[in-house]
Design a protein around this motif. Structure first.
Motif, mmCIF file in Angstrom:
data_model
loop_
_atom_site.group_PDB
_atom_site.id
_atom_site.type_symbol
_atom_site.label_atom_id
_atom_site.label_comp_id
_atom_site.label_asym_id
_atom_site.label_seq_id
_atom_site.Cartn_x
_atom_site.Cartn_y
_atom_site.Cartn_z
ATOM 1 N N GLN A 87 -8.672 -8.369 -6.888
ATOM 2 C CA GLN A 87 -7.655 -7.833 -5.978
ATOM 3 C C GLN A 87 -6.639 -8.902 -5.616
ATOM 4 O O GLN A 87 -5.435 -8.639 -5.536
ATOM 5 N N SER A 136 -12.605 -2.824 -6.731
ATOM 6 C CA SER A 136 -11.156 -3.060 -6.671
ATOM 7 C C SER A 136 -10.396 -1.783 -6.952
ATOM 8 O O SER A 136 -9.429 -1.449 -6.270
ATOM 9 N N GLY A 179 -7.551 -5.437 1.244
ATOM 10 C CA GLY A 179 -8.500 -4.980 0.232
ATOM 11 C C GLY A 179 -9.486 -6.068 -0.130
ATOM 12 O O GLY A 179 -10.683 -5.817 -0.271
ATOM 13 N N ASN A 217 -10.141 0.617 -4.225
ATOM 14 C CA ASN A 217 -9.165 0.250 -3.204
ATOM 15 C C ASN A 217 -7.720 0.553 -3.593
ATOM 16 O O ASN A 217 -6.878 0.745 -2.721
ATOM 17 N N PHE A 221 -14.274 2.087 2.289
ATOM 18 C CA PHE A 221 -13.105 2.433 1.478
ATOM 19 C C PHE A 221 -12.306 3.579 2.072
ATOM 20 O O PHE A 221 -11.438 4.129 1.400
ATOM 21 N N ARG A 243 -10.840 -4.093 8.567
ATOM 22 C CA ARG A 243 -11.394 -3.804 7.239
ATOM 23 C C ARG A 243 -12.438 -4.839 6.854
ATOM 24 O O ARG A 243 -13.437 -4.532 6.204
ATOM 25 N N ALA A 279 -8.451 3.283 1.970
ATOM 26 C CA ALA A 279 -7.735 3.252 0.682
ATOM 27 C C ALA A 279 -6.872 4.485 0.408
ATOM 28 O O ALA A 279 -5.693 4.360 0.082
#
Lengths: 203, 530
Positions: free
Chosen positions: B427, B297, B104, B300, B80, B158, B83
């Motif tokens: 997401q 979620s 994400g 993110n 993460f 990612r 983010a």
């Protein structure tokens, strides 16, 4: 007497309301003539190329229009195509919430004659399509007028900026070195231990 | 007084009360201590620790605990890490909202598969190498961020970093080799909660690193790339520590020992069958998607949300976002505790209600968070949302051990995967398209949480009932033994494969709540007043 009082009160109230409500874009007068050096469709390189902005008062407006103009703030603004799918660059009527113009070029005191300023495109300007807008602020630092290099639909005379990538050869090399170290260390330990285990089994 | 039978003080009611479900240590009398073993903590016959001493680094048990949760924490930090830096990255790589949303989704999807594979890897190589391999092979993927120059590259990196979240499996597996089953619930819950904290800590760490690097003179588009080196170094350091300081089993390492297992090896096909055909498994897969899934979620999207909606500075938005994930330090254990506490009086029904209440509370405040227009209100709603969702995660794993004894491992794994799947789905649905703003997305997610928590009302145990229904009237079916031994065929029962399940069934009688039939009173006691 009562009528006079209520008129004063309503004037005060409307002043208060106007002061509380942020200025909206449509309340601004387009009284400045702004031109910039980039041609329509030209691509400028971030960190390298220059933009020369020229601005002056539009003389077709009656004298005294600029009586409360104090400072001029020139900004680099996103064209609609660069605002698509990007809510963080959205155009809002209320100027306080408007995110169209996020990059400040320069702030200068107002003068009705022709002004120029040359600016090197900063290295944190993202790749996008832009135009230039100048906001005029009064002594209370509130926007009162503007001028821009494009038309009211923001469709003409737009130019592009190609940003720096942010990558560096030294970073790339460091990245490869550390990655290699990680993999080698892992397999090194693994096989070393396997050999030690075999050796201790034999002995 | 006490020697007069039947008089106050002579009753034997409750003396042989059920064992505590949540405990920091196992009473010595219930699990025999191996006194020949020379360990820092009291151990059982397999040399697994019976006590959980938090502030100790003693080899091997507590050292394993700390190595394990910190490795898991590190993987959360790197997964993460992007983010809180999205406001910078989106300008550098010219990303659109759907690019950000898809990345994400990718960051949590990889581990759905890697978590399923990790179990087998731990079986083959041992949890120490399972953890070390994953954490050191994902270090290059973290360093790869310095090469990224497009939306596609960003998504790919990612995705690859997300594989490292499978350290959850190695963490839990490793704990179960080191700690007795009676306290494994607390140990695993603490390790999981503290590992999940990484998703919060990263929202603080990364903007801070970015700020420091910028102050040394870097431009924004280079500074964020340099910031990624720190999580990468953490991967390498933890990998080396795990390999040099860790050991697979209390007595040594897998390759050096000849381990003779006492437990008969079960057939994977059968274990999978009983997991998949139990409808409760699927309800909990869905539920976990809306407690753990929405937590991931939110990890993110929340920093970017606060940055944009309230015009905050990057590190302010990061700090607020961090409180969301950091609540895990107490919220998740609290959920487990609340579940156990409600079970004392109301048994399994209490656990189910606790889960429903906590998760629905989380959903309600997620809905309100999207509607909040002022910063203090938004932060308040976010904190209550985080406590609700994370406590629900803890409460979920308070129930999972009771769904099945035979297939516990597979069900836990499937539930974990369901969490990641729920994260990817929310997401994709709410934070990828430009059709609605992030604020609206949060509100819709809140509504979906409330809706998808309702199926918990359908979970029914014949021996304990459900949220609304009592246990079945059929005396045969209403026993714990019947439920847990129904997972074995007659042939398997003849081979005695179900004995561990029967043992478990006995201890699970605590889930009847205060209706537990305590030990019968001694035959020759007569009540005072006839």
């Amino acid at each position: 007497m009562a009528i006079q009082g209520s008129i004063v009160a309503s004037i005060l109230l409307s002043y208060l309301v106007a002061a509380c409500y942020g200025a909206t874009f449509s309340s601004l007068q387009n009284t400045l003539v702004v031109t910039a050096s980039p041609q329509a469709g030209q691509v400028l390189k971030g960190g390298e190329d220059n933009i020369t902005v020229t601005w002056s008062l539009n003389n077709t407006f009656p004298a005294g229009t600029d009586s409360d103009y104090k400072t001029v703030k020139i900004k680099l603004c996103y064209a609609p195509i660069s605002q698509q799918d990007r809510a963080w660059r959205k155009t809002e009527e209320e100027l306080k919430r408007d995110k169209t113009c996020q990059h400040k070029i320069v702030a200068k005191p107002y003068s009705p004659s022709t002004n120029t300023f040359t600016w090197t495109v900063q290295r944190d300007v993202p790749t996008a399509t832009y135009f230039i807008r100048a906001y005029v602020h009064n002594s209370a630092d509130k926007e009162v007028a503007f001028g821009q290099t494009t038309d009211s639909h923001k469709a003409t005379n737009l130019f592009e900026v190609q940003a720096i990538s942010g990558r560096h050869v030294s970073l790339d090399i460091a990245s490869v070195c550390f990655s290699a170290f990680s993999v080698v260390a892992l397999f090194g330990f693994f096989f070393l231990e396997k050999r030690k285990a075999k050796a201790s089994q034999k002995s | 007084m006490a020697d007069i039978e039947g008089s106050p003080g002579s009753s034997m009611h409750g003396v042989t009360g059920r064992e505590p479900v949540l405990a920091f240590s196992v009473a010595s009398s219930t699990v025999p201590t191996d006194t020949t073993a020379k360990f820092d903590l009291p151990v059982d016959s397999e040399h697994k620790a019976k006590k959980f001493k938090l502030f100790s680094l003693a080899n091997p048990h507590m050292r394993t605990f700390h190595l394990s949760w910190i490795s898991f924490f590190t993987c959360f930090v790197s997964t993460f890490a992007a983010a809180p830096l999205v406001p910078i990255i989106r300008d550098n790589l010219n990303l659109t909202k759907s690019d950000i949303g898809n990345a994400g989704v990718a960051s949590v999807s990889g581990s759905i598969f890697s978590r399923l594979v990790m179990g087998a890897v731990c079986d083959l190589l041992g949890p120490r190498y399972g953890c070390a391999f994953l954490i050191m092979m994902s270090a290059p993927t973290v360093f790869c961020m310095s090469f990224v120059s497009s939306a596609g590259g960003y998504l790919a990196v990612r995705f690859m970093i997300g594989f490292s979240l499978a350290t959850f499996v190695s963490c839990q597996y490793w704990m179960s080799t080191m700690f007795n089953t009676k306290i494994i619930g607390l140990v695993n819950g603490t390790a999981a909660g503290w590992g999940n904290m990484g998703g919060g800590a990263t929202q603080l760490i990364m903007p801070l690193l970015y700020d420091i690097i910028r102050r040394t003179g870097s431009t924004p588009f280079t500074a964020w790339r340099i910031a990624f080196f720190i999580p990468g170094w953490l991967h390498v350091i933890m990998g080396i520590l795990v390999m040099t300081l860790g050991q697979d089993l209390p007595d040594g390492n897998l390759s050096a020992l000849q381990k003779k297992g006492e437990v008969a090896k079960d057939k994977f096909g059968k274990v999978l069958l009983y997991a998949v055909t139990n409808y409760r498994t699927w309800i909990f897969v869905l539920l976990y998607g809306y407690s753990m899934g929405v937590e991931l979620s939110t990890d993110n999207v929340i920093a970017e949300y606060f940055y944009d909606r309230f015009d905050l500075k990057l590190h302010t938005a990061g700090t607020i976002a961090a409180t969301f994930g950091m609540a895990n330090i107490v919220a998740r254990p609290f959920g487990g505790f609340a579940s156990d506490y409600s079970a004392r009086k109301f048994g399994m029904r209490g656990r189910l209600w606790t889960l429903w209440i906590l998760q629905t509370l989380g959903g309600t405040f997620c809905l309100l968070l999207g509607r909040a227009n002022s910063l203090p209100l938004a932060v308040t709603f976010m904190i209550i949302f985080s406590v609700g969702a994370q406590a629900a995660c803890g409460a979920t794993f308070g129930i999972i051990p009771f769904i099945s004894r035979r297939s516990l491992g597979v069900i836990s794994g499937m539930t974990g995967a369901g969490g990641n799947f729920g994260s990817g789905l929310t997401q994709l649905l709410f934070f990828t398209s430009s059709k609605y703003s992030t604020a609206t997305g949060l509100s819709y997610m809140g509504i979906m949480i409330i809706a998808c928590t309702l199926p918990v009302t359908l979970v029914h145990f014949p021996q304990w009932g459900s949220m609304f229904l009592p246990p079945t009237k059929d005396a045969d079916k209403a026993s714990e033994e019947h439920y847990y031994s129904s997972e074995y065929t007659e042939e398997e029962k003849k081979k005695g494969m179900h004995h561990n399940s029967l043992k478990f069934a006995e201890t699970s009688r605590s889930e009847r709540g205060s209706r537990v039939v305590s030990a019968p009173t001694p035959p020759n006691s007569t009540p005072n007043h006839v």
